[in-house]
Design a protein around this motif. Structure first.
Motif, PDB file in Angstrom:
ATOM      1  N   LEU A  14       0.822  -1.202   0.000  1.00 50.50           N
ATOM      2  CA  LEU A  14       0.000   0.000   0.000  1.00 50.50           C
ATOM      3  C   LEU A  14       0.861   1.259   0.000  1.00 50.50           C
ATOM      4  CD1 LEU A  14      -2.856   1.099   0.040  1.00 50.50           C
ATOM      5  CD2 LEU A  14      -2.884   0.833   2.512  1.00 50.50           C
ATOM      6  N   ARG A  56       1.028   3.963  -3.113  1.00 51.77           N
ATOM      7  CA  ARG A  56       0.710   5.388  -2.945  1.00 51.77           C
ATOM      8  C   ARG A  56       1.901   6.248  -3.362  1.00 51.77           C
ATOM      9  NH1 ARG A  56      -4.436   7.168  -1.420  1.00 51.77           N
ATOM     10  NH2 ARG A  56      -3.477   8.844  -2.594  1.00 51.77           N
ATOM     11  N   ASP A  73      -9.067  13.379  -3.463  1.00 52.52           N
ATOM     12  CA  ASP A  73      -8.592  12.148  -2.816  1.00 52.52           C
ATOM     13  C   ASP A  73      -7.717  12.482  -1.611  1.00 52.52           C
ATOM     14  OD1 ASP A  73      -7.936   9.136  -2.892  1.00 52.52           O
ATOM     15  OD2 ASP A  73      -5.963  10.056  -3.010  1.00 52.52           O
ATOM     16  N   ASN A 127      -8.429  11.381   2.393  1.00 52.58           N
ATOM     17  CA  ASN A 127      -7.483  10.701   3.276  1.00 52.58           C
ATOM     18  C   ASN A 127      -7.200  11.511   4.541  1.00 52.58           C
ATOM     19  OD1 ASN A 127      -6.103   8.090   2.082  1.00 52.58           O
ATOM     20  ND2 ASN A 127      -6.535   9.436   0.353  1.00 52.58           N
ATOM     21  N   VAL A 177      -9.932   8.847   6.044  1.00 51.57           N
ATOM     22  CA  VAL A 177      -9.217   7.567   6.023  1.00 51.57           C
ATOM     23  C   VAL A 177      -8.143   7.504   7.101  1.00 51.57           C
ATOM     24  CG1 VAL A 177      -7.773   6.003   4.665  1.00 51.57           C
ATOM     25  CG2 VAL A 177      -9.684   7.201   3.573  1.00 51.57           C
ATOM     26  N   THR A 209      -9.385  -4.080   5.970  1.00 55.44           N
ATOM     27  CA  THR A 209      -9.444  -2.672   5.581  1.00 55.44           C
ATOM     28  C   THR A 209      -8.285  -2.299   4.660  1.00 55.44           C
ATOM     29  OG1 THR A 209      -8.267  -2.059   7.621  1.00 55.44           O
ATOM     30  CG2 THR A 209     -10.673  -1.961   7.659  1.00 55.44           C
ATOM     31  N   LEU A 210      -7.089  -2.817   4.930  1.00 56.61           N
ATOM     32  CA  LEU A 210      -5.958  -2.517   4.056  1.00 56.61           C
ATOM     33  C   LEU A 210      -6.136  -3.126   2.678  1.00 56.61           C
ATOM     34  CD1 LEU A 210      -2.806  -2.848   6.365  1.00 56.61           C
ATOM     35  CD2 LEU A 210      -4.069  -0.802   5.717  1.00 56.61           C
ATOM     36  N   TYR A 248      -8.629  -0.990   0.847  1.00 57.92           N
ATOM     37  CA  TYR A 248      -7.972   0.271   0.501  1.00 57.92           C
ATOM     38  C   TYR A 248      -7.054   0.092  -0.702  1.00 57.92           C
ATOM     39  CZ  TYR A 248      -5.617   4.768   1.463  1.00 57.92           C
ATOM     40  OH  TYR A 248      -5.114   6.045   1.387  1.00 57.92           O
ATOM     41  N   CYS A 285      -9.081  -0.341  -3.918  1.00 62.72           N
ATOM     42  CA  CYS A 285      -9.624   0.952  -4.360  1.00 62.72           C
ATOM     43  C   CYS A 285      -8.531   1.818  -4.969  1.00 62.72           C
ATOM     44  CB  CYS A 285     -10.277   1.678  -3.187  1.00 62.72           C
ATOM     45  SG  CYS A 285     -11.782   0.902  -2.556  1.00 62.72           S
ATOM     46  N   LEU A 286      -7.335   1.758  -4.399  1.00 62.87           N
ATOM     47  CA  LEU A 286      -6.224   2.551  -4.901  1.00 62.87           C
ATOM     48  C   LEU A 286      -5.815   2.110  -6.305  1.00 62.87           C
ATOM     49  CD1 LEU A 286      -4.187   4.778  -4.095  1.00 62.87           C
ATOM     50  CD2 LEU A 286      -2.689   2.953  -3.277  1.00 62.87           C
TER      51      LEU A 286
END
Length: 231
Positions: free
Chosen positions: A62, A66, A151, A155, A159, A197-198, A201, A204-205
């Motif tokens: 993740l 990002r 976005d 966050n 988020v 959740t990760l 996430y 979605c990313l």
């Protein structure tokens, strides 16, 4: 005879390569520490620590994803030192957390610190987004930075606060109720929720990046055209 000065396009390409290399190296080092500690957990540690290995790996994926998207959408000359310093700080806390795969309290406490650092990084990077918005010279770049800024605020406002509250709350709950969370392995509920959740996430990313990929290409083309016209 002096060499001609480097153009903005050339400098942009250098900085992008530096950022991509830095993010990959830093997370590669984090992965090596994870592999070393995971080996000990898998061979000698309790089976209840195994889910932490998977969540740690998701954390690396993740953060690297990002960082990659941030580089491709925002990074131009000059180099952003503070932004890169955050990368080192986040990697340091990641490595510390990876050394406590068998210690749920320390895992969630350090993950709360990690979430706070990433939260601060999102806030800091708002300035970079505004700089790039001022660089917008066409419809593609204007549209891209409207999406990126929305976005970023999602966050900052939702988020990262949720992740920080959950992780710090989990650490407090483990400290206050060790019988349930440690003796009876209630911490598996917490690490399971963190992993889900990760994973959501990350999915979605990846989906978001797929959708904005054409805009990224068009934006960088607009930057090149603008530089060439200004020469």
């Amino acid at each position: 005879m002096k060499s001609p000065p480097a153009s903005r396009v050339e400098l942009d390409e250098v900085i992008v390569n530096v950022e991509l290399t830095l993010a990959s190296i830093v997370q590669g080092l984090a992965l090596s520490f994870l592999a070393e500690n995971a080996s000990g957990v898998l061979s000698k540690g309790p089976a209840t620590a195994w889910p932490y290995i998977g969540v740690a790996f998701l954390t690396i994926l993740l953060f690297w994803s990002r960082a990659l998207i941030h580089t491709l959408t925002l990074i131009r000359w000059p180099l952003e030192f503070v932004h890169n310093f955050f990368y080192f700080a986040c990697a340091l806390v990641e490595v510390l957390a990876f050394q406590h795969l068998s210690n749920p309290f320390m895992w969630f406490a350090l993950n709360a610190v990690f979430a706070a650092l990433v939260w601060a990084l999102f806030v800091h990077d708002l300035r970079i987004i505004r700089l790039r918005a001022r660089d917008s010279v066409g419809p593609s770049s204007s549209r891209l930075y409207a999406i990126v800024e929305a976005d970023q605020w999602l966050n900052i406002r939702f988020v990262m606060p949720c992740l920080f509250i959950f992780r710090s709350g989990s650490a407090c709950a483990i400290k206050m109720l060790p019988d349930f969370f440690l003796t009876r392995h209630g911490h598996l509920l917490l690490i399971g929720f963190q992993g889900i959740t990760l994973l959501v996430y990350l999915a979605c990313l990846v989906r978001s990046f797929t959708e904005i990929t054409p805009l990224i290409s068009a934006t960088r083309a607009e930057w090149r055209d603008d530089v060439e016209e200004g020469v």
